[in-house]
Write a protein that holds these residues in place. Structure first.
Motif, PDB file in Angstrom:
ATOM      1  N   GLN A 111       0.829  -1.205   0.000  1.00 11.99           N
ATOM      2  CA  GLN A 111       0.000   0.000   0.000  1.00 11.99           C
ATOM      3  C   GLN A 111       0.867   1.260   0.000  1.00 11.99           C
ATOM      4  O   GLN A 111       0.616   2.212  -0.746  1.00 11.99           O
ATOM      5  N   LEU A 112       1.902   1.252   0.816  1.00 13.09           N
ATOM      6  CA  LEU A 112       2.768   2.426   0.934  1.00 13.09           C
ATOM      7  C   LEU A 112       3.619   2.631  -0.316  1.00 13.09           C
ATOM      8  O   LEU A 112       3.764   3.758  -0.805  1.00 13.09           O
ATOM      9  N   THR A 113       4.185   1.556  -0.837  1.00 11.91           N
ATOM     10  CA  THR A 113       5.120   1.700  -1.952  1.00 11.91           C
ATOM     11  C   THR A 113       4.430   1.801  -3.305  1.00 11.91           C
ATOM     12  O   THR A 113       4.765   2.668  -4.123  1.00 11.91           O
ATOM     13  N   GLU A 114       3.462   0.917  -3.546  1.00  8.57           N
ATOM     14  CA  GLU A 114       2.847   0.844  -4.868  1.00  8.57           C
ATOM     15  C   GLU A 114       1.727   1.859  -5.074  1.00  8.57           C
ATOM     16  O   GLU A 114       1.551   2.387  -6.174  1.00  8.57           O
ATOM     17  N   GLU A 115       0.968   2.121  -4.017  1.00  2.17           N
ATOM     18  CA  GLU A 115      -0.184   3.004  -4.168  1.00  2.17           C
ATOM     19  C   GLU A 115       0.116   4.451  -3.761  1.00  2.17           C
ATOM     20  O   GLU A 115      -0.477   5.376  -4.313  1.00  2.17           O
ATOM     21  N   MET A 116       1.023   4.591  -2.793  1.00  2.00           N
ATOM     22  CA  MET A 116       1.266   5.935  -2.272  1.00  2.00           C
ATOM     23  C   MET A 116       2.615   6.487  -2.690  1.00  2.00           C
ATOM     24  O   MET A 116       2.943   7.642  -2.404  1.00  2.00           O
ATOM     25  N   GLY A 117       3.432   5.658  -3.354  1.00  2.00           N
ATOM     26  CA  GLY A 117       4.701   6.129  -3.876  1.00  2.00           C
ATOM     27  C   GLY A 117       5.749   6.456  -2.841  1.00  2.00           C
ATOM     28  O   GLY A 117       6.678   7.230  -3.099  1.00  2.00           O
ATOM     29  N   ILE A 118       5.649   5.873  -1.669  1.00  2.00           N
ATOM     30  CA  ILE A 118       6.638   6.116  -0.615  1.00  2.00           C
ATOM     31  C   ILE A 118       7.867   5.246  -0.871  1.00  2.00           C
ATOM     32  O   ILE A 118       7.756   4.051  -1.145  1.00  2.00           O
ATOM     33  N   ASP A 119       9.022   5.838  -0.793  1.00  2.00           N
ATOM     34  CA  ASP A 119      10.266   5.135  -1.072  1.00  2.00           C
ATOM     35  C   ASP A 119      10.503   4.026  -0.046  1.00  2.00           C
ATOM     36  O   ASP A 119      10.297   4.226   1.158  1.00  2.00           O
ATOM     37  N   GLU A 120      10.958   2.879  -0.523  1.00  5.92           N
ATOM     38  CA  GLU A 120      11.199   1.740   0.369  1.00  5.92           C
ATOM     39  C   GLU A 120      12.182   2.075   1.478  1.00  5.92           C
ATOM     40  O   GLU A 120      12.090   1.522   2.583  1.00  5.92           O
ATOM     41  N   SER A 121      13.139   2.947   1.183  1.00  7.12           N
ATOM     42  CA  SER A 121      14.157   3.288   2.183  1.00  7.12           C
ATOM     43  C   SER A 121      13.563   4.048   3.366  1.00  7.12           C
ATOM     44  O   SER A 121      14.215   4.159   4.416  1.00  7.12           O
ATOM     45  N   ASN A 122      12.341   4.541   3.221  1.00  4.28           N
ATOM     46  CA  ASN A 122      11.700   5.293   4.304  1.00  4.28           C
ATOM     47  C   ASN A 122      10.734   4.434   5.120  1.00  4.28           C
ATOM     48  O   ASN A 122      10.041   4.953   5.998  1.00  4.28           O
ATOM     49  N   ILE A 123      10.699   3.144   4.830  1.00  8.67           N
ATOM     50  CA  ILE A 123       9.770   2.235   5.513  1.00  8.67           C
ATOM     51  C   ILE A 123      10.560   1.287   6.402  1.00  8.67           C
ATOM     52  O   ILE A 123      11.540   0.668   5.961  1.00  8.67           O
ATOM     53  N   ILE A 124      10.141   1.160   7.630  1.00  9.44           N
ATOM     54  CA  ILE A 124      10.794   0.263   8.588  1.00  9.44           C
ATOM     55  C   ILE A 124       9.821  -0.850   8.964  1.00  9.44           C
ATOM     56  O   ILE A 124       8.685  -0.580   9.366  1.00  9.44           O
ATOM     57  N   VAL A 125      10.278  -2.100   8.807  1.00  4.53           N
ATOM     58  CA  VAL A 125       9.528  -3.256   9.304  1.00  4.53           C
ATOM     59  C   VAL A 125      10.274  -3.756  10.534  1.00  4.53           C
ATOM     60  O   VAL A 125      11.331  -4.387  10.408  1.00  4.53           O
ATOM     61  N   PRO A 126       9.792  -3.456  11.724  1.00  5.00           N
ATOM     62  CA  PRO A 126      10.539  -3.809  12.931  1.00  5.00           C
ATOM     63  C   PRO A 126      10.493  -5.303  13.234  1.00  5.00           C
ATOM     64  O   PRO A 126       9.628  -6.025  12.728  1.00  5.00           O
ATOM     65  N   SER A 127      11.401  -5.757  14.051  1.00  5.17           N
ATOM     66  CA  SER A 127      11.373  -7.144  14.511  1.00  5.17           C
ATOM     67  C   SER A 127      10.188  -7.332  15.446  1.00  5.17           C
ATOM     68  O   SER A 127       9.651  -6.376  16.007  1.00  5.17           O
ATOM     69  N   LYS A 128       9.772  -8.591  15.597  1.00  4.49           N
ATOM     70  CA  LYS A 128       8.666  -8.879  16.513  1.00  4.49           C
ATOM     71  C   LYS A 128       9.000  -8.431  17.930  1.00  4.49           C
ATOM     72  O   LYS A 128       8.133  -7.967  18.662  1.00  4.49           O
ATOM     73  N   GLN A 129      10.269  -8.584  18.311  1.00  2.00           N
ATOM     74  CA  GLN A 129      10.664  -8.206  19.664  1.00  2.00           C
ATOM     75  C   GLN A 129      10.521  -6.692  19.881  1.00  2.00           C
ATOM     76  O   GLN A 129      10.301  -6.253  21.005  1.00  2.00           O
ATOM     77  N   SER A 130      10.626  -5.911  18.811  1.00  2.00           N
ATOM     78  CA  SER A 130      10.506  -4.460  18.942  1.00  2.00           C
ATOM     79  C   SER A 130       9.089  -4.019  19.270  1.00  2.00           C
ATOM     80  O   SER A 130       8.878  -2.914  19.775  1.00  2.00           O
ATOM     81  N   VAL A 131       8.114  -4.874  18.948  1.00  2.00           N
ATOM     82  CA  VAL A 131       6.721  -4.499  19.204  1.00  2.00           C
ATOM     83  C   VAL A 131       6.131  -5.317  20.344  1.00  2.00           C
ATOM     84  O   VAL A 131       4.919  -5.384  20.517  1.00  2.00           O
ATOM     85  N   LYS A 132       7.005  -5.923  21.117  1.00  2.00           N
ATOM     86  CA  LYS A 132       6.559  -6.661  22.291  1.00  2.00           C
ATOM     87  C   LYS A 132       6.837  -5.848  23.544  1.00  2.00           C
ATOM     88  O   LYS A 132       7.676  -4.956  23.556  1.00  2.00           O
ATOM     89  N   ALA A 133       6.118  -6.205  24.591  1.00  2.00           N
ATOM     90  CA  ALA A 133       6.357  -5.573  25.887  1.00  2.00           C
ATOM     91  C   ALA A 133       7.652  -6.136  26.481  1.00  2.00           C
ATOM     92  O   ALA A 133       8.370  -6.913  25.850  1.00  2.00           O
ATOM     93  N   ALA A 134       7.955  -5.728  27.702  1.00  2.00           N
ATOM     94  CA  ALA A 134       9.139  -6.248  28.386  1.00  2.00           C
ATOM     95  C   ALA A 134       9.087  -7.774  28.422  1.00  2.00           C
ATOM     96  O   ALA A 134       8.011  -8.379  28.437  1.00  2.00           O
ATOM     97  N   LEU A 135      10.236  -8.420  28.413  1.00  2.00           N
ATOM     98  CA  LEU A 135      10.300  -9.869  28.334  1.00  2.00           C
ATOM     99  C   LEU A 135      10.117 -10.481  29.726  1.00  2.00           C
ATOM    100  O   LEU A 135      11.053 -10.514  30.531  1.00  2.00           O
ATOM    101  N   PRO A 136       8.926 -10.979  30.013  1.00  2.00           N
ATOM    102  CA  PRO A 136       8.616 -11.411  31.388  1.00  2.00           C
ATOM    103  C   PRO A 136       9.381 -12.646  31.832  1.00  2.00           C
ATOM    104  O   PRO A 136       9.728 -12.766  33.018  1.00  2.00           O
ATOM    105  N   PHE A 137       9.657 -13.566  30.896  1.00  2.00           N
ATOM    106  CA  PHE A 137      10.212 -14.842  31.320  1.00  2.00           C
ATOM    107  C   PHE A 137      11.722 -14.799  31.520  1.00  2.00           C
ATOM    108  O   PHE A 137      12.332 -15.818  31.866  1.00  2.00           O
TER     109      PHE A 137
END
Length: 302
Positions: free
Chosen positions: A71-97
């Motif tokens: 959607q961002l690249t093909e439809e909205m023309g946003i450059d790939e270099s400006n898009i970040i796909v974070p790791s799963k750990q980056s969108v998790k809360a503190a690591l409880p275990f």
């Protein structure tokens, strides 16, 4: 770095908490009902308005990574270099275990739940990262952040009917305050979340126990909470097998190792940092609804 986060959800909240150096300009979301509201104090804008803001990056904090990236690249023309796909750990809360006290607490709660399920004729099996930990690590994975269980429709309804009793049991056995939250996706009750907060005597790292409803449709076990994004061959969840875990007998999907291969690929090698795009079983080419996925939560017991 000035950024817009695509996905006004728990994952986005966790990303902001984990990256205090990010200057969040706004959130955006395909759910039009959120547009014009605020999340974590930040405005939620329509995706079409992204280009009206001066930012360095668009950070995708949604499980619909493939669809949003297109959607961002093909439809909205946003450059790939400006898009970040974070790791799963980056969108998790503190690591409880990683906290020994929290780990011991989680193990105890798992045993209590297992015995409760058996006594109430409820078949619930280990799923996702919890199953991976049971098979590979022989315990909860230190860098996981929740507990995953799965039930079919009949067992989901049986469990939901008994939740007041389970709530009482948990509050009696543990010195924390428990909430039981029902998550509805596209008007279907599909997940029971067991959540807790500390008492004045505890300092545990919070985590959720998610009991997800799976449904076999056309030979596939659909994870209903994902809105169609995640699935597995139904044979893995049409019947269960016993597995030794935490010193007790739990239930696992049929051919657990085959399911793990389907879901994670080379699951035998521990990998602390992963991206959702590495998951083998997502429908990467599936179109994400442009109106968003309808998600509601209601607290059944508190």
């Amino acid at each position: 770095m000035r950024a817009i986060l695509f996905g006004a959800s728990k994952a986005g909240e966790n990303y902001v908490s984990n990256h205090p150096d990010i200057e969040v300009v706004a959130f955006t979301d395909n759910d039009s009902a959120k547009h014009g509201t605020r999340f974590m104090g930040y405005p939620i804008i329509a995706p079409a308005d992204i280009n009206t803001h001066d930012v360095d990056s668009i950070i995708i904090t949604s499980q619909w990574v493939d669809q949003i990236y297109s959607q961002l690249t093909e439809e909205m023309g946003i450059d790939e270099s400006n898009i970040i796909v974070p790791s799963k750990q980056s969108v998790k809360a503190a690591l409880p275990f990683e906290d020994n006290e929290t780990l011991a607490f989680a193990q105890s709660v798992m045993r209590t739940l297992n015995r409760y399920f058996v006594s109430h004729n409820i078949s619930a099996c280990l799923d996702s990262g919890t199953l991976l930990g049971a098979v590979r690590n022989k315990g909860l994975i230190p860098w996981d952040d929740d507990i995953d269980l799965a039930v079919d429709k009949d067992n989901y309804e049986r469990l939901q009917a008994s939740l007041p009793e389970l709530h009482k049991l948990l509050n009696t056995n543990y010195d924390v305050k428990w909430n039981i939250v029902i998550i509805t996706v596209n008007n279907i009750d599909c997940c029971i979340n067991l959540e807790f907060s500390n008492s004045s005597h505890t300092q545990l790292v919070p985590f959720d126990i998610s009991i997800q409803r799976r449904e076999s449709i056309n030979g596939l076990s659909e994870l209903l909470s994902s809105g169609g994004l995640f699935f597995a061959p139904a044979t893995h969840f049409d019947s269960y097998e016993p597995i030794e875990f935490l010193g007790e007998t739990f239930l696992a999907p049929f051919d657990a190792e085959g399911f793990l291969t389907f879901m994670y690929g080379h699951w035998q090698t521990p990998k602390k940092t992963t991206q959702i795009t590495e998951y083998e079983n997502r429908r990467a080419s599936m179109s994400a609804p442009r109106t968003g996925i309808s998600v509601q939560k209601r607290t059944l017991c508190e």
